[in-house]
Design a protein around this motif. Structure first.
Motif, PDB file in Angstrom:
ATOM      1  N   LEU A 274     -36.108 -22.925   7.064  1.00  0.00           N
ATOM      2  CA  LEU A 274     -37.202 -22.220   6.492  1.00  0.00           C
ATOM      3  C   LEU A 274     -36.775 -22.400   4.628  1.00  0.00           C
ATOM      4  O   LEU A 274     -35.485 -21.676   4.426  1.00  0.00           O
ATOM      5  N   PRO A 275     -37.911 -23.275   3.606  1.00  0.00           N
ATOM      6  CA  PRO A 275     -37.107 -23.793   2.688  1.00  0.00           C
ATOM      7  C   PRO A 275     -36.675 -22.557   1.767  1.00  0.00           C
ATOM      8  O   PRO A 275     -37.923 -21.634   2.049  1.00  0.00           O
ATOM      9  N   GLY A 276     -36.088 -22.433   0.411  1.00  0.00           N
ATOM     10  CA  GLY A 276     -35.596 -21.628  -0.464  1.00  0.00           C
ATOM     11  C   GLY A 276     -34.650 -20.307  -0.368  1.00  0.00           C
ATOM     12  O   GLY A 276     -34.180 -20.761   1.065  1.00  0.00           O
ATOM     13  N   ASP A 277     -34.582 -19.885  -0.224  1.00  0.00           N
ATOM     14  CA  ASP A 277     -33.629 -18.460  -0.690  1.00  0.00           C
ATOM     15  C   ASP A 277     -34.367 -16.953  -0.674  1.00  0.00           C
ATOM     16  O   ASP A 277     -35.552 -16.955  -1.054  1.00  0.00           O
ATOM     17  N   PRO A 278     -33.206 -16.112  -0.220  1.00  0.00           N
ATOM     18  CA  PRO A 278     -34.502 -14.841  -0.467  1.00  0.00           C
ATOM     19  C   PRO A 278     -33.962 -14.553  -2.013  1.00  0.00           C
ATOM     20  O   PRO A 278     -33.757 -15.072  -3.009  1.00  0.00           O
ATOM     21  N   PRO A 279     -35.257 -13.919  -2.357  1.00  0.00           N
ATOM     22  CA  PRO A 279     -35.308 -13.586  -3.936  1.00  0.00           C
ATOM     23  C   PRO A 279     -34.216 -12.399  -3.913  1.00  0.00           C
ATOM     24  O   PRO A 279     -33.435 -12.082  -3.272  1.00  0.00           O
ATOM     25  N   ASP A 280     -33.964 -12.932  -5.530  1.00  0.00           N
ATOM     26  CA  ASP A 280     -32.861 -12.028  -5.862  1.00  0.00           C
ATOM     27  C   ASP A 280     -33.297 -10.419  -6.268  1.00  0.00           C
ATOM     28  O   ASP A 280     -34.601  -9.603  -6.633  1.00  0.00           O
ATOM     29  N   PRO A 281     -31.854  -9.912  -5.766  1.00  0.00           N
ATOM     30  CA  PRO A 281     -32.703  -8.456  -6.051  1.00  0.00           C
ATOM     31  C   PRO A 281     -32.936  -7.705  -6.715  1.00  0.00           C
ATOM     32  O   PRO A 281     -33.971  -6.432  -6.351  1.00  0.00           O
ATOM     33  N   SER A 282     -32.152  -8.072  -7.998  1.00  0.00           N
ATOM     34  CA  SER A 282     -33.147  -7.653  -9.266  1.00  0.00           C
ATOM     35  C   SER A 282     -34.394  -8.149  -9.750  1.00  0.00           C
ATOM     36  O   SER A 282     -34.633  -7.499 -10.620  1.00  0.00           O
ATOM     37  N   ALA A 283     -34.760  -8.888  -9.395  1.00  0.00           N
ATOM     38  CA  ALA A 283     -36.220  -9.283 -10.066  1.00  0.00           C
ATOM     39  C   ALA A 283     -36.757 -10.118  -8.025  1.00  0.00           C
ATOM     40  O   ALA A 283     -37.477 -10.152  -8.317  1.00  0.00           O
ATOM     41  N   LEU A 284     -37.624  -8.530  -7.406  1.00  0.00           N
ATOM     42  CA  LEU A 284     -38.477  -9.265  -5.834  1.00  0.00           C
ATOM     43  C   LEU A 284     -39.349  -8.709  -6.847  1.00  0.00           C
ATOM     44  O   LEU A 284     -39.571  -8.597  -7.515  1.00  0.00           O
ATOM     45  N   PRO A 285     -40.386 -10.206  -5.782  1.00  0.00           N
ATOM     46  CA  PRO A 285     -41.756 -10.572  -5.563  1.00  0.00           C
ATOM     47  C   PRO A 285     -42.731  -8.887  -5.836  1.00  0.00           C
ATOM     48  O   PRO A 285     -42.090  -8.756  -4.763  1.00  0.00           O
ATOM     49  N   ALA A 286     -43.422  -8.950  -6.392  1.00  0.00           N
ATOM     50  CA  ALA A 286     -44.632  -8.355  -6.339  1.00  0.00           C
ATOM     51  C   ALA A 286     -45.724  -8.644  -4.406  1.00  0.00           C
ATOM     52  O   ALA A 286     -44.970  -9.541  -4.311  1.00  0.00           O
ATOM     53  N   GLY A 287     -45.363  -7.382  -4.197  1.00  0.00           N
ATOM     54  CA  GLY A 287     -46.341  -7.581  -2.836  1.00  0.00           C
ATOM     55  C   GLY A 287     -45.284  -7.311  -1.698  1.00  0.00           C
ATOM     56  O   GLY A 287     -43.851  -6.935  -1.954  1.00  0.00           O
ATOM     57  N   CYS A 288     -45.768  -8.137  -0.738  1.00  0.00           N
ATOM     58  CA  CYS A 288     -44.242  -8.275   0.454  1.00  0.00           C
ATOM     59  C   CYS A 288     -43.462  -9.935   0.083  1.00  0.00           C
ATOM     60  O   CYS A 288     -43.627 -10.246  -0.839  1.00  0.00           O
ATOM     61  N   THR A 289     -42.496  -8.879   0.049  1.00  0.00           N
ATOM     62  CA  THR A 289     -41.201  -9.860  -0.662  1.00  0.00           C
ATOM     63  C   THR A 289     -41.242 -11.460  -0.118  1.00  0.00           C
ATOM     64  O   THR A 289     -40.422 -12.562  -0.558  1.00  0.00           O
ATOM     65  N   PHE A 290     -42.088 -11.365   0.831  1.00  0.00           N
ATOM     66  CA  PHE A 290     -41.398 -12.671   1.607  1.00  0.00           C
ATOM     67  C   PHE A 290     -42.901 -13.788   1.824  1.00  0.00           C
ATOM     68  O   PHE A 290     -42.255 -14.589   1.936  1.00  0.00           O
ATOM     69  N   HIS A 291     -43.922 -13.606   0.959  1.00  0.00           N
ATOM     70  CA  HIS A 291     -44.945 -13.956   0.532  1.00  0.00           C
ATOM     71  C   HIS A 291     -44.601 -15.504  -0.165  1.00  0.00           C
ATOM     72  O   HIS A 291     -45.254 -16.204   0.087  1.00  0.00           O
ATOM     73  N   PRO A 292     -44.121 -15.166  -1.270  1.00  0.00           N
ATOM     74  CA  PRO A 292     -43.482 -16.349  -1.579  1.00  0.00           C
ATOM     75  C   PRO A 292     -43.044 -17.806  -0.526  1.00  0.00           C
ATOM     76  O   PRO A 292     -43.260 -19.183  -1.381  1.00  0.00           O
ATOM     77  N   ARG A 293     -42.083 -17.518   0.262  1.00  0.00           N
ATOM     78  CA  ARG A 293     -42.009 -18.529   1.642  1.00  0.00           C
ATOM     79  C   ARG A 293     -42.858 -18.798   2.231  1.00  0.00           C
ATOM     80  O   ARG A 293     -42.468 -18.855   3.551  1.00  0.00           O
ATOM     81  N   CYS A 294     -43.698 -17.670   2.471  1.00  0.00           N
ATOM     82  CA  CYS A 294     -44.267 -17.774   3.790  1.00  0.00           C
ATOM     83  C   CYS A 294     -45.714 -18.142   4.416  1.00  0.00           C
ATOM     84  O   CYS A 294     -46.408 -18.985   3.452  1.00  0.00           O
ATOM     85  N   ALA A 295     -45.646 -19.189   5.124  1.00  0.00           N
ATOM     86  CA  ALA A 295     -46.810 -20.381   4.981  1.00  0.00           C
ATOM     87  C   ALA A 295     -47.968 -19.719   5.791  1.00  0.00           C
ATOM     88  O   ALA A 295     -48.241 -20.485   6.123  1.00  0.00           O
ATOM     89  N   LEU A 296     -47.610 -18.266   6.443  1.00  0.00           N
ATOM     90  CA  LEU A 296     -48.687 -17.813   6.919  1.00  0.00           C
ATOM     91  C   LEU A 296     -49.167 -16.908   5.548  1.00  0.00           C
ATOM     92  O   LEU A 296     -49.941 -15.565   6.560  1.00  0.00           O
ATOM     93  N   ALA A 297     -49.063 -16.316   4.957  1.00  0.00           N
ATOM     94  CA  ALA A 297     -49.158 -15.511   3.435  1.00  0.00           C
ATOM     95  C   ALA A 297     -50.952 -15.613   3.443  1.00  0.00           C
ATOM     96  O   ALA A 297     -51.315 -16.933   3.133  1.00  0.00           O
ATOM     97  N   LEU A 298     -51.136 -14.270   3.385  1.00  0.00           N
ATOM     98  CA  LEU A 298     -52.428 -14.405   2.792  1.00  0.00           C
ATOM     99  C   LEU A 298     -52.946 -13.652   1.296  1.00  0.00           C
ATOM    100  O   LEU A 298     -51.945 -13.499   0.546  1.00  0.00           O
ATOM    101  N   ASP A 299     -54.382 -14.221   0.886  1.00  0.00           N
ATOM    102  CA  ASP A 299     -54.414 -13.931  -0.354  1.00  0.00           C
ATOM    103  C   ASP A 299     -53.419 -12.446  -0.705  1.00  0.00           C
ATOM    104  O   ASP A 299     -52.533 -12.183  -2.088  1.00  0.00           O
ATOM    105  N   SER A 300     -54.414 -11.582  -0.244  1.00  0.00           N
ATOM    106  CA  SER A 300     -53.557  -9.893  -0.954  1.00  0.00           C
ATOM    107  C   SER A 300     -51.913  -9.609  -0.547  1.00  0.00           C
ATOM    108  O   SER A 300     -51.397  -8.953  -0.959  1.00  0.00           O
ATOM    109  N   CYS A 301     -51.062 -10.718   0.525  1.00  0.00           N
ATOM    110  CA  CYS A 301     -49.836 -10.830   0.677  1.00  0.00           C
ATOM    111  C   CYS A 301     -49.158 -10.408  -1.086  1.00  0.00           C
ATOM    112  O   CYS A 301     -47.870  -9.818  -1.019  1.00  0.00           O
ATOM    113  N   ALA A 302     -49.109 -11.739  -1.490  1.00  0.00           N
ATOM    114  CA  ALA A 302     -49.104 -11.190  -3.228  1.00  0.00           C
ATOM    115  C   ALA A 302     -49.387 -10.374  -4.457  1.00  0.00           C
ATOM    116  O   ALA A 302     -48.457  -9.778  -4.873  1.00  0.00           O
ATOM    117  N   THR A 303     -49.956  -8.742  -3.341  1.00  0.00           N
ATOM    118  CA  THR A 303     -50.542  -7.623  -4.050  1.00  0.00           C
ATOM    119  C   THR A 303     -49.876  -6.164  -3.093  1.00  0.00           C
ATOM    120  O   THR A 303     -49.751  -5.275  -3.922  1.00  0.00           O
TER     121      THR A 303
END
Length: 343
Positions: A274-303
């Motif tokens: 799995l490429p990349g690293d877990p997100p910084d706990p002080s700067a978590l991404p919006a939506g599903c926190t795994f979506h930036p590394r997920c090969a199966l992410a849908l558009d809705s996962c970002a929000t």
């Protein structure tokens, strides 16, 4: 209350636990777990996903300034609501921790027997001689001669020091053992011995066990149930062997696929990572926190954030592709089916 209902009461129940460090980093976010006497729960995930923070929070061992909310019910009593005198009584006697890196946890200038006897003297009304005798008995219980009570930590091997840590954890007869990476840096033979020892102690003494590791293969072989953490949350939970061999969440699949399967040369020479690293706990991404590394992410996962949902009998997973509607549309990770079929 009947005997049957007493047995069904969890030894440990964690409800909506959140841990926020000074500065705003959320290391644990809304975790719910439970452990029953005689059962073993594994917690897996990469470094930085909140596993060790969760373990320290259970006995209020986090640094000053850390904000902890939710409930930690140990034998029905909320550890977070206890006064400090009660917390000190619970540590060692109610629950104890086996930390990773025994050489860093043991005092290099004190003999092994004195270090094992120390919590016994603090929590039980016994003489120093009785505490030393009990220390020898505990060493024998974990497979070391009682005479080793006179040894210093540097005189023991890594596996022997880890056994000493387990003996210390058992010193005051706790109901719950928390083992944080108990086999780190040990060779595979000693690792297997330590894991079999822990399993035996849990079975014989009807203990509850929480074992933390990044190694799903070890947890699946040792534990009854497995919880996978990512960015401070549990993203999948269920029977350990089922989660390891047939994970529903893409992150759990990636962790499982990172370990080569015996007899499968393709997985040995080209493990699924799995490429990349877990997100910084002080700067978590919006939506599903795994979506930036997920090969199966849908558009809705970002929000849209995802909560745990039913993923089969006794199983949960926090993914939009899990459940009656998501299962039919869920794509398959490359190599995932082949990896599972050879396990």
């Amino acid at each position: 209350m009947s005997t049957t209902s007493i047995r069904k009461t969890p030894l440990l129940e964690v409800r909506d636990l959140t841990v926020t460090y000074a500065g705003g980093a959320q290391a644990v976010r809304g975790v719910n777990l439970q452990v029953e006497a005689g059962r073993k729960l594994g917690i897996a995930g990469e470094s930085g996903c909140g596993k060790s923070t969760l373990a320290l929070a259970l006995l209020r061992l986090l640094p000053a300034g850390t904000k902890v909310t939710g409930e930690i019910l140990l034998n029905g009593e909320d550890v977070l609501a206890m006064k400090w005198g009660q917390v000190r009584a619970v540590r060692w006697a109610g629950a104890s921790i086996v930390f990773q890196g025994a050489m860093h946890s043991l005092n290099a200038v004190h003999r092994i027997g004195d270090q094992i006897a120390e919590p016994i003297l603090l929590h039980k009304k016994v003489t120093p001689a009785a505490a030393r005798k009990r220390a020898g008995e505990l060493l024998e219980q974990v497979g070391l001669p009682a005479a080793r009570t006179d040894a210093y930590p540097h005189e023991l091997s890594g596996g022997q020091r880890q056994r000493v840590m387990i003996a210390m954890a058992l010193a005051c007869d706790p109901g719950l053992i928390i083992a944080d990476e108990p086999t780190t840096a040990l060779d595979v033979m000693i690792q297997a011995q330590i894991l079999r020892l822990i399993e035996q102690l849990v079975s014989e003494q009807d203990l509850g066990l929480i074992m933390i590791s990044h190694d799903l293969a070890v947890l699946s072989d040792t534990c009854d149930r497995l919880a996978v953490m990512y960015a401070g949350r549990v993203v999948e939970e269920g029977p350990a062997s089922e989660v390891y061999e047939g994970a529903h969440h893409p992150y759990s699949r990636a962790l499982s696929g990172a370990f080569p399967r015996i007899g499968d040369l393709s997985s040995r020479f080209a493990p699924q990572g799995l490429p990349g690293d877990p997100p910084d706990p002080s700067a978590l991404p919006a939506g599903c926190t795994f979506h930036p590394r997920c090969a199966l992410a849908l558009d809705s996962c970002a929000t849209q954030d995802q909560e745990l949902r039913d993923a089969g009998p006794g199983r949960q997973a926090a993914c939009v592709l899990v459940g009656p509607e998501g299962a039919a549309a869920a794509p398959v990770l490359p190599g995932a089916e082949e990896a599972r079929s050879t396990s």
